[in-house]
Motif scaffolding. Structure first.
Motif, PDB file in Angstrom:
ATOM      1  N   GLY A  25       0.276  -1.565  -0.174  1.00  9.43           N
ATOM      2  CA  GLY A  25       0.188  -0.195  -0.020  1.00  9.43           C
ATOM      3  C   GLY A  25       0.893   1.516  -0.046  1.00  9.43           C
ATOM      4  N   ASP A  26       0.391   1.899  -0.156  1.00  8.89           N
ATOM      5  CA  ASP A  26       0.744   3.704  -0.506  1.00  8.89           C
ATOM      6  C   ASP A  26       1.609   4.014   1.529  1.00  8.89           C
ATOM      7  N   GLY A  27       0.661   3.249   2.472  1.00  7.71           N
ATOM      8  CA  GLY A  27       1.581   3.782   3.459  1.00  7.71           C
ATOM      9  C   GLY A  27       3.406   3.232   4.213  1.00  7.71           C
ATOM     10  N   SER A  28       3.431   1.901   3.413  1.00  4.53           N
ATOM     11  CA  SER A  28       4.230   2.262   3.095  1.00  4.53           C
ATOM     12  C   SER A  28       5.046   2.199   1.827  1.00  4.53           C
ATOM     13  N   ASP A  71      -2.800   2.368  -5.044  1.00  8.16           N
ATOM     14  CA  ASP A  71      -1.909   3.666  -3.949  1.00  8.16           C
ATOM     15  C   ASP A  71      -3.728   4.403  -3.431  1.00  8.16           C
ATOM     16  N   ASN A  72      -3.979   4.127  -2.215  1.00  8.43           N
ATOM     17  CA  ASN A  72      -5.613   4.320  -1.926  1.00  8.43           C
ATOM     18  C   ASN A  72      -5.664   5.337  -0.973  1.00  8.43           C
ATOM     19  N   GLU A  73      -4.292   6.265  -0.464  1.00 13.84           N
ATOM     20  CA  GLU A  73      -4.430   7.826  -0.718  1.00 13.84           C
ATOM     21  C   GLU A  73      -4.699   7.540   0.796  1.00 13.84           C
ATOM     22  N   GLY A  74      -3.972   6.448   1.389  1.00 17.85           N
ATOM     23  CA  GLY A  74      -4.246   6.248   3.030  1.00 17.85           C
ATOM     24  C   GLY A  74      -4.122   5.037   3.671  1.00 17.85           C
ATOM     25  N   TYR A  75      -3.973   5.121   4.849  1.00 16.96           N
ATOM     26  CA  TYR A  75      -3.667   3.602   6.444  1.00 16.96           C
ATOM     27  C   TYR A  75      -5.788   3.050   5.487  1.00 16.96           C
ATOM     28  N   GLY A  76      -5.811   2.350   4.891  1.00 12.08           N
ATOM     29  CA  GLY A  76      -6.847   1.884   4.734  1.00 12.08           C
ATOM     30  C   GLY A  76      -6.774   1.133   5.583  1.00 12.08           C
ATOM     31  N   ASN A  77      -6.512  -0.427   5.936  1.00 13.72           N
ATOM     32  CA  ASN A  77      -6.552  -1.330   6.700  1.00 13.72           C
ATOM     33  C   ASN A  77      -7.149  -1.002   8.370  1.00 13.72           C
TER      34      ASN A  77
END
Ligand SMILES: Cc1ncc(C[n+]2csc(CCOP(=O)(O)OP(=O)(O)O)c2C)c(N)n1
Ligand code: SF4
Ligand SMILES: [Mg+2]
Length: 305
Positions: A108-111, A136-142
Motif C-alpha cells: 500500500g501507499d503507507g509503506s 495507492d488508496n491515499e491512506g492507511y486503509g486497513n
C-alpha cells in the motif's frame, strides 16, 4: 487440503476472487487482478502489511502462485531474500531457468510513500531484480484510513477531520523513484486496463527494479458507492488528477494526455472525503487552489512536449 487442490484446478483468473474479506468495489484489488492476469502464476508476491494482506488467511490464499507476508517497511528486503534464494537455486542447478519466479512486492501507499521508502531506495541502489507494485488508496486503509504521505491536500481522513481536511500535500513518489534512475517506472489505474496491460507487459520482461504505482479508488476510505469505482477512476484521469505516465531510458512520457480536461470538482464532489469542500458552504479558495495545482502540472507537461 483437498479443497485447496480443487481450487487450484479451476481454469479461472490467476487470482481466486471468492471468499476474501475485501470491500466490494476495491480499486486496489481490481488493479491486482489485472496485473496478476499478465504476470501469471510464476510469481512470488512479497506483501507488506495492508488491506491486500487480508486476501490470505492462513493456511489459505487466493494466489495460485506464491505469497509471503512481511512487516510494512520490510517488503523490499523480503524480496531481496527471495530473489537471492532463487538465484542460488539456479546457480546450483536445483531449478531450471524456466522454473524461475518473478519477485513482486505488493504494498500500500503507507509503506510505499512512507515507512518502506528507505528499503525501496536501498533495493534500487542494489539494482534488485523485482517489480514493486503499490496500490495507492491515499491512506492507511486497513486501519481505518488515517492519512499517509500519499493523502491529497484537503481530504478528510480519520486523522484529518478539520473543516479543511489534510493540511499536507501528496508526495511525488514518481519523481523520488525516477531520481534513482530505475529501468522502468509507471503509473496505472484499473479503470484504464489497456494502458495498464501494456505497461505490465513491458515491465515483466525487463531486469532490475521496476516500479508501478496503481491509483486505487477505495469506496470505504474515500466514501463513495462501490458501484462507482470505475467512474471515479476514469474521472481521476479525465480531470488530470492522476497522470498516466512512464519513465523509460531516463525520460518521462505521458501515455494519455487529456486535451479537454474536466474540472477537478467533478472528481471531488463524488467522494465523501471531500464533502466539506462543498457543505455547509463551498470553500472556493481550496477548490481553486486544487484546480490550479493540476493546471500547473499539465501546463508544464504541454510546454515540455
Ligand atoms: C510498523 C507498523 N505500524 C503499524 C502497523 C499497522 N498497520 C497494518 S496495515 C496498516 C495500514 C497500511 O497502509 P497502506 O500501506 O496504505 O495499505 P492499505 O491498508 O491502505 O492497504 C497499518 C498502519 C503495522 N502493521 N506495522
Ligand atoms: S479499505 Fe479500500 S483498499 Fe482496503 S479493501 Fe476496502 S476498498 Fe480496498
Ligand atoms: Mg493505503
Amino acid at each position: 487440503m483437498s479443497e485447496i487442490q480443487n481450487l487450484r484446478d479451476l481454469p479461472a483468473t490467476h487470482l481466486l476472487g471468492t471468499g476474501t474479506p475485501m470491500c466490494a468495489g476495491c480499486g486496489g484489488l481490481a488493479a491486482l487482478h489485472e496485473v496478476y492476469d499478465i504476470l501469471g502464476t510464476r510469481t512470488v508476491f512479497v506483501n507488506a502489511a495492508g488491506c491486500m494482506t487480508l486476501l490470505a488467511v492462513y493456511p489459505f490464499t487466493p494466489f495460485r502462485g506464491s505469497w509471503l507476508y512481511t512487516a510494512m517497511a520490510a517488503a523490499p528486503a523480503g524480496a531481496q531474500g527471495v530473489r537471492d534464494a532463487l538465484d542460488i537455486l539456479r546457480a546450483q542447478g536445483k531449478i531450471a531457468t524456466d522454473e524461475d519466479l518473478q519477485v513482486v512486492v505488493l504494498t500500500g501507499d503507507g509503506s510505499a510513500y512512507g515507512m518502506g521508502l528507505n528499503a525501496t531506495s536501498g533495493a534500487m541502489d542494489r539494482d534488485l531484480d523485482f517489480i514493486y507494485l503499490c496500490y495507492d488508496n491515499e491512506g492507511y486503509g486497513n486501519t481505518g484510513q488515517q492519512y499517509s504521505s500519499a493523502t491529497p491536500h484537503g481530504a478528510r481522513t480519520a486523522t484529518s477531520q478539520g473543516t479543511r481536511g489534510y493540511p499536507g500535500f501528496k508526495k511525488d513518489l514518481f519523481a523520488i523513484w525516477a531520481a534513482h534512475r530505475p529501468p522502468y517506472l509507471a503509473t496505472v489505474i484499473s479503470s484504464e486496463p489497456l494502458d495498464l496491460a501494456r505497461k505490465i507487459e513491458w515491465a515483466k520482461d525487463i531486469r532490475g527494479p521496476r516500479l508501478i504505482i496503481a491509483m486505487a479508488p477505495c469506496p470505504t476510505g474515500w466514501e463513495f458507492d462501490p458501484a462507482e469505482t470505475v467512474a471515479i477512476g476514469k474521472l481521476a484521469v479525465e480531470t488530470g488528477i492522476w497522470p498516466l505516465k512512464e519513465y523509460r531510458d531516463g525520460k518521462v512520457v505521458h501515455t494519455k494526455i487529456v486535451r479537454q480536461r474536466l474540472p477537478v470538482e467533478e472528481y471531488l464532489r463524488r467522494q465523501g472525503r471531500f464533502a466539506h469542500l462543498f457543505h455547509p458552504h463551498r470553500q472556493e479558495d481550496l477548490l481553486a487552489e486544487m484546480q490550479q495545482r493540476v493546471d500547473r502540472y499539465w501546463r508544464q507537461v504541454e510546454e515540455a512536449e
